[in-house]
Write a protein that holds these residues in place. Structure first.
Motif, PDB file in Angstrom:
ATOM      1  N   LEU A 105     -38.717  16.396  74.013  1.00  0.00           N
ATOM      2  CA  LEU A 105     -39.806  16.616  73.059  1.00  0.00           C
ATOM      3  C   LEU A 105     -39.467  17.706  72.043  1.00  0.00           C
ATOM      4  O   LEU A 105     -39.750  17.580  70.856  1.00  0.00           O
ATOM      5  CB  LEU A 105     -41.096  16.979  73.802  1.00  0.00           C
ATOM      6  CG  LEU A 105     -41.736  15.851  74.603  1.00  0.00           C
ATOM      7  CD1 LEU A 105     -42.862  16.387  75.476  1.00  0.00           C
ATOM      8  CD2 LEU A 105     -42.234  14.751  73.682  1.00  0.00           C
ATOM      9  N   HIS A 109     -35.927  14.381  69.691  1.00  0.00           N
ATOM     10  CA  HIS A 109     -35.449  13.072  70.138  1.00  0.00           C
ATOM     11  C   HIS A 109     -36.580  12.070  70.295  1.00  0.00           C
ATOM     12  O   HIS A 109     -36.340  10.929  70.668  1.00  0.00           O
ATOM     13  CB  HIS A 109     -34.716  13.208  71.477  1.00  0.00           C
ATOM     14  CG  HIS A 109     -33.557  14.145  71.414  1.00  0.00           C
ATOM     15  ND1 HIS A 109     -32.378  13.831  70.786  1.00  0.00           N
ATOM     16  CD2 HIS A 109     -33.406  15.406  71.882  1.00  0.00           C
ATOM     17  CE1 HIS A 109     -31.549  14.853  70.876  1.00  0.00           C
ATOM     18  NE2 HIS A 109     -32.150  15.826  71.528  1.00  0.00           N
ATOM     19  N   VAL A 110     -37.801  12.498  70.025  1.00  0.00           N
ATOM     20  CA  VAL A 110     -38.974  11.645  70.210  1.00  0.00           C
ATOM     21  C   VAL A 110     -39.710  11.546  68.877  1.00  0.00           C
ATOM     22  O   VAL A 110     -40.057  12.564  68.280  1.00  0.00           O
ATOM     23  CB  VAL A 110     -39.907  12.230  71.305  1.00  0.00           C
ATOM     24  CG1 VAL A 110     -41.127  11.359  71.499  1.00  0.00           C
ATOM     25  CG2 VAL A 110     -39.157  12.395  72.621  1.00  0.00           C
ATOM     26  N   GLU A 114     -43.555   7.560  69.365  1.00  0.00           N
ATOM     27  CA  GLU A 114     -43.206   7.670  70.785  1.00  0.00           C
ATOM     28  C   GLU A 114     -44.054   8.749  71.464  1.00  0.00           C
ATOM     29  O   GLU A 114     -44.466   8.580  72.607  1.00  0.00           O
ATOM     30  CB  GLU A 114     -41.712   7.974  70.946  1.00  0.00           C
ATOM     31  CG  GLU A 114     -40.828   6.803  70.573  1.00  0.00           C
ATOM     32  CD  GLU A 114     -39.350   7.166  70.492  1.00  0.00           C
ATOM     33  OE1 GLU A 114     -38.524   6.275  70.709  1.00  0.00           O
ATOM     34  OE2 GLU A 114     -39.022   8.336  70.191  1.00  0.00           O
ATOM     35  N   ARG A 115     -44.325   9.849  70.757  1.00  0.00           N
ATOM     36  CA  ARG A 115     -45.193  10.904  71.303  1.00  0.00           C
ATOM     37  C   ARG A 115     -46.584  10.342  71.611  1.00  0.00           C
ATOM     38  O   ARG A 115     -47.167  10.640  72.645  1.00  0.00           O
ATOM     39  CB  ARG A 115     -45.322  12.073  70.334  1.00  0.00           C
ATOM     40  CG  ARG A 115     -44.164  13.020  70.327  1.00  0.00           C
ATOM     41  CD  ARG A 115     -44.425  14.143  69.302  1.00  0.00           C
ATOM     42  NE  ARG A 115     -43.302  15.033  69.249  1.00  0.00           N
ATOM     43  CZ  ARG A 115     -43.187  16.144  69.974  1.00  0.00           C
ATOM     44  NH1 ARG A 115     -44.138  16.486  70.795  1.00  0.00           N
ATOM     45  NH2 ARG A 115     -42.118  16.899  69.872  1.00  0.00           N
TER      46      ARG A 115
END
Length: 126
Positions: A105, A109-110, A114-115
């Protein structure tokens, strides 16, 4: 015969597994064609040799009933991912899944989408 898990795939073998997870059971020619999309330098002989080695190691199954052998992953994608993730968590994050998630997080990378998906999953678990 033992029930030992297949060995951890090398980076090149993992690349072949990713292709086969997407393609489904495939011939070396089909895997090679898919590999060329991201690796134009990849030659057919390399792909064939990798698939043969992976079969010998137990990472792939091989259907030899046709002239062109058909290769498929010996384990489901989720099983391979879980095994690799477990090893990563143990080695890099001292066994802490929380540390892995926080690193993902915080490290960018998110994606925001996606979060949102992760948050929805966490909210569901409550």
């Amino acid at each position: 015969m033992t029930n030992a898990a297949p060995p951890k795939p090398t980076a090149s073998e993992l690349e072949m597994l990713r292709l086969l997870f997407t393609l489904g059971p495939s011939t070396a020619k089909q895997v090679h064609a898919a590999a060329l999309e991201t690796r134009p330098d990849m030659n057919y002989a390399t792909v064939l040799r990798l698939l043969q080695v992976m079969h010998t190691k137990g990472l792939l199954t091989r259907d030899e009933s046709q002239r062109a052998h058909v290769y498929a992953p010996a384990q489901k994608q989720e099983s391979v991912q879980t095994s690799l993730l477990t090893e990563l968590i143990q080695k890099a994050f001292s066994g802490s899944g929380k540390a892995l998630v926080l690193a993902a997080l915080r490290g960018g990378h998110v994606t925001p989408q996606e979060r949102d998906e992760i948050q929805a999953l966490l909210d569901q678990e409550k």
